[in-house]
Motif scaffolding. Structure first.
Motif, PDB file in Angstrom:
ATOM      1  N   ASP A  46       0.827  -1.214   0.000  1.00  0.00           N
ATOM      2  CA  ASP A  46       0.000   0.000   0.000  1.00  0.00           C
ATOM      3  C   ASP A  46       0.856   1.256   0.000  1.00  0.00           C
ATOM      4  O   ASP A  46       0.609   2.193  -0.763  1.00  0.00           O
ATOM      5  CB  ASP A  46      -0.933   0.019   1.208  1.00  0.00           C
ATOM      6  N   GLU A  47       1.845   1.285   0.873  1.00  0.00           N
ATOM      7  CA  GLU A  47       2.687   2.473   1.031  1.00  0.00           C
ATOM      8  C   GLU A  47       3.496   2.783  -0.226  1.00  0.00           C
ATOM      9  O   GLU A  47       3.681   3.945  -0.586  1.00  0.00           O
ATOM     10  CB  GLU A  47       3.636   2.287   2.222  1.00  0.00           C
ATOM     11  N   LEU A  48       3.978   1.742  -0.885  1.00  0.00           N
ATOM     12  CA  LEU A  48       4.859   1.945  -2.030  1.00  0.00           C
ATOM     13  C   LEU A  48       4.179   1.697  -3.379  1.00  0.00           C
ATOM     14  O   LEU A  48       4.840   1.720  -4.415  1.00  0.00           O
ATOM     15  CB  LEU A  48       6.097   1.050  -1.899  1.00  0.00           C
ATOM     16  N   ASP A  49       2.873   1.469  -3.337  1.00  0.00           N
ATOM     17  CA  ASP A  49       2.095   1.247  -4.549  1.00  0.00           C
ATOM     18  C   ASP A  49       2.760   0.212  -5.456  1.00  0.00           C
ATOM     19  O   ASP A  49       3.090   0.475  -6.610  1.00  0.00           O
ATOM     20  CB  ASP A  49       1.890   2.561  -5.297  1.00  0.00           C
ATOM     21  N   VAL A  50       2.961  -0.974  -4.876  1.00  0.00           N
ATOM     22  CA  VAL A  50       3.586  -2.072  -5.598  1.00  0.00           C
ATOM     23  C   VAL A  50       2.872  -3.361  -5.216  1.00  0.00           C
ATOM     24  O   VAL A  50       2.356  -3.477  -4.107  1.00  0.00           O
ATOM     25  CB  VAL A  50       5.101  -2.162  -5.279  1.00  0.00           C
ATOM     26  N   GLU A  51       2.802  -4.295  -6.155  1.00  0.00           N
ATOM     27  CA  GLU A  51       2.249  -5.606  -5.842  1.00  0.00           C
ATOM     28  C   GLU A  51       3.406  -6.589  -5.770  1.00  0.00           C
ATOM     29  O   GLU A  51       4.170  -6.729  -6.738  1.00  0.00           O
ATOM     30  CB  GLU A  51       1.260  -6.056  -6.909  1.00  0.00           C
ATOM     31  N   ILE A  52       3.534  -7.242  -4.628  1.00  0.00           N
ATOM     32  CA  ILE A  52       4.600  -8.215  -4.442  1.00  0.00           C
ATOM     33  C   ILE A  52       4.004  -9.598  -4.702  1.00  0.00           C
ATOM     34  O   ILE A  52       3.185 -10.071  -3.910  1.00  0.00           O
ATOM     35  CB  ILE A  52       5.196  -8.129  -3.029  1.00  0.00           C
TER      36      ILE A  52
END
Length: 83
Positions: A46-52
């Motif tokens: 959420d914080e870094l706008d990335v999907e891991i």
């Protein structure tokens, strides 16, 4: 920037307050359980706008013993994903 945000997420997840987070420390040092780690990953996403992706987490060891994973490994993974 990524490193700082992940340090902040770790500190918040494990109730470390303003303590400096050592990214080389395994999550076992924070008495992390599997739910803590899932919440941490979600917070970082959420914080870094990335999907891991799950397979990327599994490559770090989340599938076997995630408590051995370090914050540094998450920083490197997110940096690679945001590349």
């Amino acid at each position: 920037m990524i490193e700082t945000k992940i340090q902040k997420a770790i500190a918040e997840q494990f109730g470390l307050g303003d303590a400096t987070v050592n990214l080389e420390s395994p999550f076992s040092e924070y008495d992390a359980d599997s739910l803590d780690l899932v919440e941490l990953v979600m917070s970082i996403e959420d914080e870094l706008d990335v999907e891991i992706p799950d397979d990327a987490l599994d490559s770090l060891g989340f599938g076997s013993d995630a408590r051995k994973v370090t914050g540094r490994q998450l920083v490197e993974l997110v940096t690679k994903l945001k590349g």
